[in-house]
Write an enzyme that holds these catalytic residues in place. Structure first.
Site, PDB file in Angstrom:
ATOM      1  N   CYS A 272       0.807  -1.229   0.000  1.00 41.62           N
ATOM      2  CA  CYS A 272       0.000   0.000   0.000  1.00 41.62           C
ATOM      3  C   CYS A 272       0.839   1.278   0.000  1.00 41.62           C
ATOM      4  CB  CYS A 272      -0.920   0.004   1.211  1.00 41.62           C
ATOM      5  SG  CYS A 272      -2.145  -1.300   1.142  1.00 41.62           S
TER       6      CYS A 272
HETATM    7  N1  LIG Z   1      -2.826  -5.884   2.017  1.00 39.33           N
HETATM    8  C1  LIG Z   1      -3.241  -4.775   2.560  1.00 39.33           C
HETATM    9  O1  LIG Z   1      -2.906  -4.461   3.686  1.00 39.33           O
HETATM   10  C2  LIG Z   1      -4.192  -3.842   1.828  1.00 39.33           C
HETATM   11  C3  LIG Z   1      -4.823  -2.824   2.570  1.00 39.33           C
HETATM   12  C4  LIG Z   1      -5.694  -1.974   1.940  1.00 39.33           C
HETATM   13  C5  LIG Z   1      -5.896  -2.094   0.568  1.00 39.33           C
HETATM   14  N2  LIG Z   1      -5.259  -3.070  -0.152  1.00 39.33           N
HETATM   15  C6  LIG Z   1      -5.544  -3.173  -1.578  1.00 39.33           C
HETATM   16  O2  LIG Z   1      -6.393  -4.279  -1.792  1.00 39.33           O
HETATM   17  C7  LIG Z   1      -6.101  -4.898  -3.049  1.00 39.33           C
HETATM   18  C8  LIG Z   1      -5.779  -6.365  -2.826  1.00 39.33           C
HETATM   19  O3  LIG Z   1      -4.617  -6.470  -2.020  1.00 39.33           O
HETATM   20  P1  LIG Z   1      -4.248  -7.774  -1.215  1.00 39.33           P
HETATM   21  O4  LIG Z   1      -3.179  -7.391  -0.259  1.00 39.33           O
HETATM   22  O5  LIG Z   1      -5.482  -8.438  -0.705  1.00 39.33           O
HETATM   23  O6  LIG Z   1      -3.623  -8.662  -2.385  1.00 39.33           O
HETATM   24  P2  LIG Z   1      -3.319 -10.245  -2.345  1.00 39.33           P
HETATM   25  O7  LIG Z   1      -2.273 -10.483  -3.335  1.00 39.33           O
HETATM   26  O8  LIG Z   1      -3.154 -10.703  -0.934  1.00 39.33           O
HETATM   27  O9  LIG Z   1      -4.686 -10.884  -2.863  1.00 39.33           O
HETATM   28  C9  LIG Z   1      -5.157 -10.724  -4.163  1.00 39.33           C
HETATM   29  C10 LIG Z   1      -5.778 -12.037  -4.595  1.00 39.33           C
HETATM   30  O10 LIG Z   1      -6.338 -11.838  -5.890  1.00 39.33           O
HETATM   31  C11 LIG Z   1      -6.105 -13.002  -6.658  1.00 39.33           C
HETATM   32  N3  LIG Z   1      -6.243 -12.621  -8.066  1.00 39.33           N
HETATM   33  C12 LIG Z   1      -5.378 -11.923  -8.837  1.00 39.33           C
HETATM   34  N4  LIG Z   1      -5.919 -11.702 -10.039  1.00 39.33           N
HETATM   35  C13 LIG Z   1      -7.145 -12.271 -10.027  1.00 39.33           C
HETATM   36  C14 LIG Z   1      -8.175 -12.369 -10.986  1.00 39.33           C
HETATM   37  N5  LIG Z   1      -8.072 -11.805 -12.187  1.00 39.33           N
HETATM   38  N6  LIG Z   1      -9.277 -13.043 -10.652  1.00 39.33           N
HETATM   39  C15 LIG Z   1      -9.404 -13.617  -9.426  1.00 39.33           C
HETATM   40  N7  LIG Z   1      -8.464 -13.529  -8.475  1.00 39.33           N
HETATM   41  C16 LIG Z   1      -7.353 -12.860  -8.779  1.00 39.33           C
HETATM   42  C17 LIG Z   1      -4.739 -13.476  -6.232  1.00 39.33           C
HETATM   43  O11 LIG Z   1      -4.550 -14.837  -6.514  1.00 39.33           O
HETATM   44  C18 LIG Z   1      -4.772 -13.182  -4.728  1.00 39.33           C
HETATM   45  O12 LIG Z   1      -5.246 -14.286  -3.987  1.00 39.33           O
HETATM   46  C19 LIG Z   1      -4.944  -4.094  -3.640  1.00 39.33           C
HETATM   47  O13 LIG Z   1      -5.460  -3.113  -4.490  1.00 39.33           O
HETATM   48  C20 LIG Z   1      -4.324  -3.435  -2.425  1.00 39.33           C
HETATM   49  O14 LIG Z   1      -3.672  -2.222  -2.762  1.00 39.33           O
HETATM   50  C21 LIG Z   1      -4.416  -3.953   0.468  1.00 39.33           C
END
Ligand SMILES: NC(=O)c1ccc[n+]([C@@H]2O[C@H](COP(=O)([O-])OP(=O)(O)OC[C@H]3O[C@@H](n4cnc5c(N)ncnc54)[C@H](O)[C@@H]3O)[C@@H](O)[C@H]2O)c1
Length: 432
Positions: A272
């Site tokens: 992030c």
């Molecule tokens: N991790 C954090 O602390 C956090 C906090 C706030 C916001 N975010 C935002 O949330 C979003 C997700 O982050 P995250 O940390 O959960 O990521 P992550 O990598 O943990 O999870 C994303 C998931 O999406 C799956 N994926 C990817 N492409 C896909 C598709 N086309 N169809 C289906 N599944 C798919 C992946 O396999 C993975 O399991 C990002 O935009 C991030 O910036 C993350």
């Protein structure tokens, strides 16, 4: 259409879908299932889907003890099959939004998820994008893809943006009690989404548009990034002037108003703070505005791993040891305390920089058993053995379970980038 969907939401018969079952998607899906909705998680990663369907959690904030009963009762299931969208009433999109090497947004995951969604899209659906992104994404990128199906937003379906604000490892604030900001393409979209979230989450904050909701998240993360940049610059200045930056922050934080403490460290990490502000600067460049605070903070924060590597090298030199050939033990490689996420972790940069200078690196991290580096995978070594042996110990991530007393007493030399050894005064301790 709106009333029909709202009724299903109120009586919890709405079939809920979450695309992307990672750090964000899984805790969210769990809250929906706990509230009583039937939830389907869709992810491209077969191994995550298999583990979920066995009731096994792979996310620290979701205990298996909470997940397993939801799976066993059929409230939550996972699949790689996007055609299940045909039977869903709502879809939250929680896929990654990384940066390209050029620091431009990589929207490929969002686009690919929306392409799949569009194939099985049907009237009466509520779609909410949660992935952090630049202002305009929902209206300019997602909406056209969904309206290409012939359905009309606000009438046939509802589309919103709601920023995900989860803070992995935070024991006080989790998905359930972090207020949920949501803005829709039309007022009807916002109404439906606010009703939907209010069934599962404690507080909902509706805003006037998708762009406002997108910008809220960028303000929050840019605020953090810039303040960390400021305090990192302060640390660099204090280092030059021989002043203890930690003591300054602690004393400044006694001011009961107008000051909020941020802490220096070895650099930014995670999915992030190092990334999201660049989504904003990319977008504002198109509007002819340079996001100068963001660029400057990005530069200073990016220098921190180099500063730490120099600090280690200088500390070794002061002890009559060249960095080349020295054994350096890195404590903590996750990007922050008490979590297992190494994405963008500054530990990776510090290790790489010290390896380039010829150091032999070992690491310990209770949450990360193996680390993938350029030269191949490295396994963690127990801190108890490595700390007294190493020529220098570098504390990068201040996990609470480390035995800091042992580090202070047994290490020949320690570079502490987190003030984890506060209260210890051994001459072997070098602070950031
Ligand atoms: N991790 C954090 O602390 C956090 C906090 C706030 C916001 N975010 C935002 O949330 C979003 C997700 O982050 P995250 O940390 O959960 O990521 P992550 O990598 O943990 O999870 C994303 C998931 O999406 C799956 N994926 C990817 N492409 C896909 C598709 N086309 N169809 C289906 N599944 C798919 C992946 O396999 C993975 O399991 C990002 O935009 C991030 O910036 C993350």
């Amino acid at each position: 259409m709106q009333e029909f969907l709202e009724e299903k939401i109120r009586d919890k018969t709405a079939r809920v879908g979450v695309i992307g079952m990672g750090y964000v998607g899984l805790p969210l899906a769990v809250e929906f299932a706990k509230a009583g909705f039937p939830v389907t998680g869709i992810d491209k990663d077969q191994s995550k889907v298999d583990r979920l369907n066995q009731g096994e959690s792979y996310i620290g904030d979701v205990p298996t003890a909470v997940l397993a009963p939801l799976v066993a009762s059929g409230k939550l299931r996972a699949s790689t099959d996007f055609s299940l969208i045909r039977r869903l009433d709502t879809v939250n999109i929680c896929v990654p939004t990384p940066l390209r090497k050029t620091k431009d947004p990589d929207m490929s995951f969002v686009v690919s998820a929306c392409e799949e969604l569009a194939k099985y899209f049907h009237s009466g659906m509520l779609v909410i994008l949660e992935s952090t992104t630049y202002p305009g994404t929902t209206d300019e990128l997602v909406l056209p893809m969904l309206e290409e199906t012939g359905l009309k937003v606000g009438k046939d379906f509802f589309l919103c943006f709601s920023p995900e604000r989860v803070d992995p490892g935070n024991p006080t604030y989790q998905t359930l009690n972090i207020p949920k900001v949501v803005g829709g393409c039309t007022p009807e979209c916002t109404e439906v989404a606010a009703l939907f979230y209010s069934q599962s989450l404690e507080t909902v904050v509706p805003v006037s548009s998708t762009k406002v909701a997108e910008m809220v998240k960028l303000l929050e993360n840019t605020f953090r990034m810039i303040n960390i940049g400021l305090v990192n610059e302060m640390a660099l200045m204090c280092d030059r002037m021989g002043i203890n930056v930690w003591e300054i922050i602690e004393a400044a934080a006694t001011k009961p108003f107008g000051f909020m403490p941020f802490y220096p460290g070895p650099g930014l990490g995670g999915h992030c703070i190092p990334i999201d502000p660049f989504y904003l600067s990319w977008k504002t460049k198109q509007a002819g505005i340079e996001a100068r605070f963001i660029e400057l903070a990005g530069y200073i924060n990016g220098q921190m791993p180099h500063f730490v590597a120099d600090k280690v090298q200088n500390a070794l030199n002061d002890h009559g040891k060249p960095v080349k050939g020295s054994h350096i033990h890195v404590m903590g490689v996750a990007y922050k305390r008490d979590i297992d996420d190494v994405r963008e972790s500054p530990a990776l940069d510090v290790i790489m920089l010290l390896q380039r200078r010829g150091a032999k690196i070992t690491y310990s991290d209770p949450y990360v058993s193996e680390l993938k580096l350029d030269g191949g995978a490295v396994k963690a070594s127990p801190a108890e053995a490595a700390v007294p042996e190493a020529d220098c110990v570098v504390i990068i991530t201040d996990h609470q379970s480390f035995d800091y007393k042992a580090v202070a007493e047994q290490a020949k030399l320690v570079v502490d980038t987190r003030n984890a050894l506060k209260g210890f005064s051994q001459p072997s301790i070098v602070r950031l």
